[in-house]
Design an enzyme around this catalytic site. Structure first.
Site, PDB file in Angstrom:
ATOM      1  N   SER A 191       0.864  -1.178   0.000  1.00 54.53           N
ATOM      2  CA  SER A 191       0.000   0.000   0.000  1.00 54.53           C
ATOM      3  C   SER A 191       0.900   1.227   0.000  1.00 54.53           C
ATOM      4  O   SER A 191       2.096   1.131   0.314  1.00 54.53           O
ATOM      5  CB  SER A 191      -0.879  -0.012   1.257  1.00 54.53           C
ATOM      6  N   TYR A 216      -2.468  -1.461  10.259  1.00 51.61           N
ATOM      7  CA  TYR A 216      -2.350  -1.570   8.803  1.00 51.61           C
ATOM      8  C   TYR A 216      -1.003  -1.037   8.325  1.00 51.61           C
ATOM      9  O   TYR A 216      -0.320  -1.666   7.502  1.00 51.61           O
ATOM     10  CB  TYR A 216      -3.497  -0.791   8.161  1.00 51.61           C
TER      11      TYR A 216
END
Length: 260
Positions: A142, A155
């Protein structure tokens, strides 16, 4: 560069980004295992891909945090197609809380799916790739592999960790012709992201419109979401690249949200 007859395993691929990658691979003639916790959804996707062709698809039920389930699923690919050439570790979830409010069980759950899942699927596939003398391992990172945002401690930690695991595999796998790379998308409007919009609005005390325009797209060059097709194209490049010249790398696909 093409993937004709390449044997590919994509986790979390019954829907979203994983499904788009599977579609791109099958369109290029690959054999793709749709590995997902939801076997019915995986079968639906595999059936649709088989109608599309020219590649093939099959469904595999897989919980990426369960070593037995991972090993069983990978062995099914090997038994069916004789090996595995490409792994796309894509399965993931998102949980948002301020750090001081983050439940430890939820922290462990997120890290397990992202990091344990990447480790276990890589471990299960690498021996087959080493035996064949070639292979590609692709992690779904990401922009949060490079950057941090409020509410996303678990995350961000997981996505940063995937960069390190990728680089180790790249160094260990080089002598066996195995490459490892990370895709780092910006915000892709999948159900995973759509779920975050009201959650972040609540936790940050702003409107959902502000979450989209200021938090998610505010730093892009064009106020556009990244698409699943954008990500699938990068996955294809990593999977089909013919040499170790492209290994241990991360590719950012974010409409300029993060640049390096």
């Amino acid at each position: 560069m093409n993937l004709t007859d390449k044997r590919c395993l994509i986790t979390g691929s019954a829907s979203g980004i994983g499904k788009a990658i599977a579609e791109r691979f099958v369109a290029d003639g690959a054999k793709v295992a749709i590995a997902d916790m939801n076997l019915d959804a995986a079968q639906t996707t595999a059936t649709a891909l088989n109608r599309m062709g020219p590649g093939q698809a099959m469904a595999i039920e897989m919980n990426v945090t369960d070593e037995t389930a991972v090993n069983t699923g990978v062995q099914k690919v090997v038994d069916t197609w004789g090996g595995v050439d490409v792994l796309v570790s894509n399965a993931g979830i998102q949980i948002v809380h301020k750090l001081q409010d983050f439940p430890f069980d939820e922290w462990k759950k997120l890290l397990s799916i992202h990091l344990d899942g990447a480790f276990l699927t890589s471990k299960a596939c690498l021996s087959h790739m080493y035996e064949a003398g070639s292979g590609s391992v692709i992690f779904m990172g990401s922009v949060h592999s490079k950057e941090a945002s409020p509410l996303k401690s678990a995350y961000v930690t997981a996505k940063h960790g995937l960069l390190g695991l990728c680089r180790v595999i790249a160094k260990e796998g080089a002598q066996h012709g195995v490459r490892a790379n990370v895709i780092c998308p910006g915000f892709v409007k999948t159900p995973l992201v759509e779920k975050q919009i009201p959650e972040q609005a609540r936790d940050l005390g702003i409107s959902e419109e502000d979450v989209i325009n200021k938090i998610m797209l505010g730093s892009t060059v064009d106020q556009e979401f990244t698409t699943v097709e954008d990500v699938a194209e990068i996955a294809h490049v990593f999977a089909a690249f013919p040499t170790n010249a492209l290994t241990g790398q991360s590719m950012i696909v974010s409409h300029g949200w993060f640049m390096e």
